[in-house]
Design an enzyme around this catalytic site. Structure first.
Site, PDB file in Angstrom:
ATOM      1  N   ASP A   8       0.889  -1.079  -0.150  1.00 40.74           N
ATOM      2  CA  ASP A   8       0.008   0.030  -0.077  1.00 40.74           C
ATOM      3  C   ASP A   8       1.002   1.062  -0.098  1.00 40.74           C
ATOM      4  OD1 ASP A   8      -2.209   1.675   0.381  1.00 40.74           O
ATOM      5  OD2 ASP A   8      -1.927   1.743   2.345  1.00 40.74           O
ATOM      6  N   ASP A  10      -0.174   4.924   1.011  1.00 44.83           N
ATOM      7  CA  ASP A  10      -0.528   6.024   2.172  1.00 44.83           C
ATOM      8  C   ASP A  10      -0.399   5.397   3.732  1.00 44.83           C
ATOM      9  OD1 ASP A  10      -0.818   8.269   0.537  1.00 44.83           O
ATOM     10  OD2 ASP A  10      -2.978   7.811   0.155  1.00 44.83           O
TER      11      ASP A  10
END
Length: 238
Positions: A8, A10
């Site tokens: 991922d 953020d």
């Protein structure tokens, strides 16, 4: 066979949310209350489109945004981890699946000199229009009822692994590294022998604990890039 690393972005690679970080460009570093109230659940990309339109109306241009975005901090230990992966590409393939956008991720990875670590980045397409305003689109159309309208990370991961298989690329193991609630869906794709790595104290760890019956992989919680690095080194040692 290589290990596939799936990140991922953020609150995983960077230690904040790139979409909310950009609000520092706005007057007084905040959005009008009326604009904030237009968000509808599952339609974050459409909401960010309105935010970018507002910033454009305030005279915020590409260079202003870039100056703010490249200041976003990497998660502690993450740059060391990414450099290690970059030096061991014979053993790892590495992709990002993110609800951010192509412009922000490219700026941040390039500024950090880690962009070459990643084989593919799957995120919402973004571009500047002729007026200089940033625009963003949904990544794809999907039918998963568990995920936001614009992105099902499980579908992306499934399709990537299947496409690699057509090129005779098989993975000995998949390691999924994330933090958010929308990372649970792709974690359910993982098989026995794979590793789910949720960030300690974040939504993914809590969702896994709640829905543990959906998980076939092992689980390894992390709080800094150095812990992920130690886990990857142990995989290489084996």
């Amino acid at each position: 066979m290589k290990v596939l690393l799936v990140f991922d972005f953020d609150h995983t690679i960077v230690n904040d949310n790139s979409d909310t970080w950009i609000v520092q460009c706005a007057p007084e570093k905040k959005l009008p209350y009326g604009l904030q109230n237009t968000y509808e659940k599952g339609k974050w990309t459409e909401y960010m489109g309105r935010v970018f339109t507002y910033l454009g109306e305030q005279g915020i241009r590409e260079e202003d945004m870039k100056r703010i975005m490249i200041d976003i901090p990497y998660t502690p230990g993450m740059t060391d981890l990414l450099q290690f992966i970059g030096h061991n590409k014979d053993y790892f393939d590495c992709i990002i699946i993110s609800d951010s956008n192509t412009i922000f991720i490219d700026w941040i990875l390039t500024h950090g000199n880690v962009h070459t670590v990643f084989d593919k980045v799957f995120t919402n397409p973004a571009a500047f229009d002729p007026l200089g305003n940033l625009t963003v689109q949904n990544f794809h159309i999907h039918h998963c009822t568990e995920c936001p309208k614009n992105l099902c990370k499980k579908k992306v991961l499934e399709e990537f692994v299947a496409k690699q298989a057509t090129k005779q690329v098989q993975y000995s193991k998949i390691v999924y590294i994330g933090d958010g609630g929308n990372d649970l869906c792709p974690v359910t794709f993982l098989k026995k022998g794979d590793i789910a790595m949720p960030r300690e104290g974040y939504a993914l760890q809590k969702r896994i604990a709640k829905d543990i019956d959906l998980i076939d992989s092992s689980i390894s919680v992390w709080s800094s890039g150095s812990e992920i690095l130690s886990r990857l080194k142990s995989l290489l040692d084996k």
